[in-house]
Write a protein that holds these residues in place. Structure first.
Motif, PDB file in Angstrom:
ATOM      1  N   GLU A   1      -3.495   3.804  12.693  1.00 47.13           N
ATOM      2  CA  GLU A   1      -3.408   2.355  12.516  1.00 47.13           C
ATOM      3  C   GLU A   1      -2.604   1.768  13.676  1.00 47.13           C
TER       4      GLU A   1
ATOM      5  N   TYR B   1       1.998   4.819   1.346  1.00 49.78           N
ATOM      6  CA  TYR B   1       1.946   5.571   2.595  1.00 49.78           C
ATOM      7  C   TYR B   1       2.751   6.861   2.461  1.00 49.78           C
TER       8      TYR B   1
ATOM      9  N   ASP C   1       5.030  12.989   8.154  1.00 46.98           N
ATOM     10  CA  ASP C   1       3.764  12.821   8.863  1.00 46.98           C
ATOM     11  C   ASP C   1       3.289  14.122   9.490  1.00 46.98           C
TER      12      ASP C   1
ATOM     13  N   ARG D   1       0.852  -1.194   0.000  1.00 47.12           N
ATOM     14  CA  ARG D   1       0.000   0.000   0.000  1.00 47.12           C
ATOM     15  C   ARG D   1       0.884   1.240   0.000  1.00 47.12           C
TER      16      ARG D   1
ATOM     17  N   SER E   1       7.375   8.633   6.678  1.00 43.97           N
ATOM     18  CA  SER E   1       7.253   8.926   8.110  1.00 43.97           C
ATOM     19  C   SER E   1       7.780  10.310   8.471  1.00 43.97           C
TER      20      SER E   1
END
Length: 213
Positions: A165, A99, A105, A97, A102
């Motif tokens: 998540e 994303y 974010d 998937r 990080s």
């Protein structure tokens, strides 16, 4: 024969049928990597290689190679030598998937919070309540409780930073969600223990959420 050659020669359970392109799939001449990219842009859950192979009508080995190509491309290591993207293609719980990276974010979270100040819909509030009292909980379990599809609502809550998540079930691949500290800030409480009891509001309090939170 090496382990890698053995793996390619003897695919796992469920992969054999995928090595022969089914009737459906992308038209001949369409780049497999670009087709997969289009799929990744609309999915909400990690997708297995076998499932992707079935969707595009290509052998599993070819899909694996296309995924590796996309990973390299997004990381700035592709054949074209493009820039490192602000997103990545990541394998989670046996599936793939897209994303946000990080390190970005906080940027995305700040943007969402400042650009989307509108109030949550009733559906979003109800879904948020289910997650708050039953977390960690999967999307399927939420949908079962609310008896409606919650895909778009979960995306909204994720975008607002109210849920995150928690983990991915290693057997089913289902993502489980939990609330974030931002929800506590928005509610003005220090912990989930301060949430009001649900039982008094139900016809039969014994079947409420309070005992399982």
């Amino acid at each position: 024969m090496t382990d890698e050659q053995l793996t390619d020669a003897q695919p796992g359970v469920g992969e054999v049928a995928s090595d022969e392109a089914p009737a459906r799939g992308i038209p001949n001449g369409v780049d497999v990597a670009r087709a997969l990219e289009a799929i990744f842009m609309v999915v909400d859950e990690p997708q297995s290689v076998v499932g992707l192979a079935s969707a595009v009508g290509r052998p599993v080995k070819e899909v694996r190679a296309a995924i590796a190509e996309l990973v390299a491309d997004y990381d700035g290591n592709g054949a074209a030598g493009g820039p490192r993207r602000g997103f990545e293609l990541r394998e989670v719980g046996g599936g793939w998937r897209i994303y946000v990276r990080s390190e970005l974010d906080d940027v995305v979270r700040d943007f969402v919070h400042t650009q989307n100040p509108s109030k949550l819909s009733q559906a979003a509030l109800e879904t948020l309540a289910v997650i708050a009292y039953k977390q960690p909980i999967s999307r399927g379990a939420i949908a079962s409780i609310r008896a409606v599809n919650v895909d778009s609502v979960v995306r909204t809550l994720l975008g607002r930073g109210l849920i995150t998540e928690a983990f991915t079930d290693s057997e089913t691949g289902a993502i489980h969600y939990e609330t974030t500290d931002l929800l506590l800030v928005q509610l003005g409480i220090n912990s989930l223990d301060e949430l009001p009891k649900i039982s008094p509001l139900l016809d039969d309090g014994s079947e409420g959420f309070d005992d399982v939170r």
